[in-house]
Design a protein around this motif. Structure first.
Motif, mmCIF file in Angstrom:
data_model
loop_
_atom_site.group_PDB
_atom_site.id
_atom_site.type_symbol
_atom_site.label_atom_id
_atom_site.label_comp_id
_atom_site.label_asym_id
_atom_site.label_seq_id
_atom_site.Cartn_x
_atom_site.Cartn_y
_atom_site.Cartn_z
ATOM 1 N N PHE A 325 2.407 -9.135 -1.014
ATOM 2 C CA PHE A 325 3.098 -8.034 -1.696
ATOM 3 C C PHE A 325 2.245 -7.493 -2.845
ATOM 4 O O PHE A 325 2.082 -6.274 -2.994
ATOM 5 C CB PHE A 325 4.453 -8.524 -2.218
ATOM 6 N N CYS A 326 1.684 -8.407 -3.645
ATOM 7 C CA CYS A 326 0.859 -7.979 -4.777
ATOM 8 C C CYS A 326 -0.404 -7.272 -4.297
ATOM 9 O O CYS A 326 -0.809 -6.248 -4.864
ATOM 10 C CB CYS A 326 0.491 -9.186 -5.640
ATOM 11 N N ARG A 329 0.441 -3.750 -3.149
ATOM 12 C CA ARG A 329 0.675 -2.820 -4.240
ATOM 13 C C ARG A 329 -0.630 -2.424 -4.939
ATOM 14 O O ARG A 329 -0.811 -1.282 -5.344
ATOM 15 C CB ARG A 329 1.649 -3.444 -5.254
ATOM 16 N N GLY A 332 -2.278 0.113 -2.887
ATOM 17 C CA GLY A 332 -1.491 1.298 -2.632
ATOM 18 C C GLY A 332 -0.904 1.333 -1.236
ATOM 19 O O GLY A 332 -0.542 2.384 -0.716
ATOM 20 N N ARG A 333 -0.796 0.148 -0.615
ATOM 21 C CA ARG A 333 -0.265 0.032 0.739
ATOM 22 C C ARG A 333 1.240 -0.161 0.680
ATOM 23 O O ARG A 333 1.751 -0.852 -0.205
ATOM 24 C CB ARG A 333 -0.942 -1.139 1.449
ATOM 25 N N HIS A 334 1.965 0.420 1.603
ATOM 26 C CA HIS A 334 3.426 0.318 1.601
ATOM 27 C C HIS A 334 3.926 -0.977 2.240
ATOM 28 O O HIS A 334 5.048 -1.401 1.976
ATOM 29 C CB HIS A 334 4.043 1.515 2.332
#
Length: 455
Positions: A325-326, A329, A332-334
């Motif tokens: 998740f980090c 982010r 810039g990936r969803h």
């Protein structure tokens, strides 16, 4: 009028609670003790520590309890390691040759986290496989050191290691064998196997034998590569063990130690990294370690082992999800990507919720212990005690059992707080969140959304 169905996740909670109650009563009896009576709070603490496979102790296990008392602890550890509902469902399966939907869901909540999994052959192979692993471990310990590990002692320590309980019959845990490669290897092997998760263990057994054990297959069949889940668990486990060992080795031994031989330093670092997977044994004096080593160990204890295993903690899969998740982010990936797959929304919501709950529970317990153990004493008079309290709290939540030595000196409030923490840590904060959510009616509407500036 239709009766409301009892939530299946209440069955494991009730099972563990009743087992702890029975263990408390048995450990309080005179036949379980060798000398001084054991108070009800200490009996409750010890029974909870054994059932929740933690290993924190307020009395010396080897001297305070008789053989009968140690046998009670052994039974509690074995029951708590695989989960109460696992044995209950197995008994009913062998008796009726089938498993009810309630049994299936209850075991899946605590062991598999997959209600659709077929439990028949799985349960039999899990229990038999675990008993065989413990038996081989006990035999190996006895052959390596017949005097140090008599038959009962070898069995006790093998079960305690595989179930990640950390209870030892020696007052200094395993420090006597800190240079014994064979004994260390047996304990580390049992701890790692117990922390991988039963689904992963059976999958590894399938690849070793070529049989589809979980489906009840008995003939040789080609088995494909390990599942995505197994690969994630194994890779994360290896990285945490190696990374933890290197960190402890560099900080504790290469920088300022010198009290151990080089071989013992390397072996001790590796063992402590492995045991922080929620096992609780130690070959080094935890009370003499540096603050940096304690912080590294707290991180390892907080993470713990794999889902559906004997280990506690937030689990290695949660750490992997949060890492993905980090990274997503920052790039810039969803989507949070692990391997060749992106994690779905429910997985990420579960990981984020678990991390927030775990952090909140640890913070609250630390605050309570700071009040109960230090009160209004000035900070200058309690230097170092905050780290010891935090270490104790993380150890209890992760069901590890490592301690800097303050457990027996805790107040009644402190012991009861850790008792509740061990119970929550073994079953998982998510289970108790589900209980709370059941008390509220699901909203049938959506609120209007509005952006709030962050950061």
């Amino acid at each position: 009028m239709l009766r409301k169905k009892t939530p299946t996740f209440l069955f494991p909670i009730a099972g563990f609670a009743l087992t702890i109650l029975a263990g408390t009563i048995l450990l309080h009896q005179r036949f379980s003790l060798t000398g001084e009576p054991l108070g009800w709070v200490d009996a409750l603490f010890t029974a909870t520590s054994a059932t929740c496979v933690t290993g924190l102790a307020v009395v010396d296990t080897g001297t305070a309890f008789s053989t009968a008392g140690q046998s009670v602890l052994l039974a509690l550890i074995q029951l708590g390691g695989l989960g109460i509902m696992t044995y209950t469902s197995l008994i009913f399966y062998l008796w009726r040759n089938r498993i009810s939907l309630t049994d299936r869901e209850a075991v899946s909540q605590t062991l598999l986290h997959d209600p659709k999994f077929s439990l028949g052959h799985f349960l039999k192979h899990v229990v038999l496989g675990c008993l065989l692993i413990e038996a081989f471990g006990a035999l190996a310990l006895f052959l390596l050191d017949p005097q140090g590990f008599a038959p009962f002692s070898a069995l006790f320590h093998a079960v305690s290691a595989f179930c990640n309980a950390g209870f030892a019959l020696q007052s200094d845990s395993l420090m006597h064998w800190r240079g014994n490669i064979g004994v260390n290897a047996v304990f580390m092997g049992l701890i790692v196997l117990g922390g991988l998760g039963f689904v992963v263990l059976l999958e590894l057994a399938e690849h070793a034998t070529g049989k589809h054990i979980r489906a009840g297959g008995s003939s040789f069949q080609p088995v494909g590569r390990l599942s995505w889940h197994a690969r994630v668990v194994l890779s994360m486990s290896v990285w945490l063990i190696i990374g933890g060992a290197l960190a402890i080795l560099v900080v504790e031994f290469l920088l300022h130690s010198g009290q151990y031989a080089p071989g013992e330093e390397l072996l001790g670092s590796l063992f402590q990294s492995v045991t922080c997977r929620t096992a609780g044994f130690n070959t080094m004096d935890i009370g003499t370690l540096s603050n940096v080593s304690l912080l590294v160990m707290m991180f390892l204890m907080f993470v713990g082992g794999a889902p559906g295993s004997c280990a506690g903690g937030v689990k290695v899969t949660t750490l992997r999800a949060m890492t993905a998740f980090c990274v997503a982010r920052l790039k810039g990936r969803h989507q949070a990507v692990v391997g060749n797959f992106a994690l779905d929304e429910s997985t990420m919501n579960g990981a984020l919720t678990l991390m927030m709950l775990a952090t909140g529970v640890i913070a609250l317990a630390t605050l309570i212990l700071c009040v109960s153990e230090t009160g209004a004493v000035p900070h200058a008079a309690t230097r170092g005690q905050f780290l010891e309290i935090l270490f104790e709290v993380v150890s209890a939540f992760g069901t590890v059992g490592l301690s800097t030595g303050i457990t027996p000196e805790l107040s009644t409030t402190g012991k009861l707080t850790l008792t509740a923490l061990m119970f929550v840590g073994r079953l998982g904060p998510i289970v108790f969140l589900q209980v709370l959510q059941e008390l509220y009616t699901q909203e049938k509407f959506r609120w209007a959304e509005k952006r709030l500036p962050i950061g």
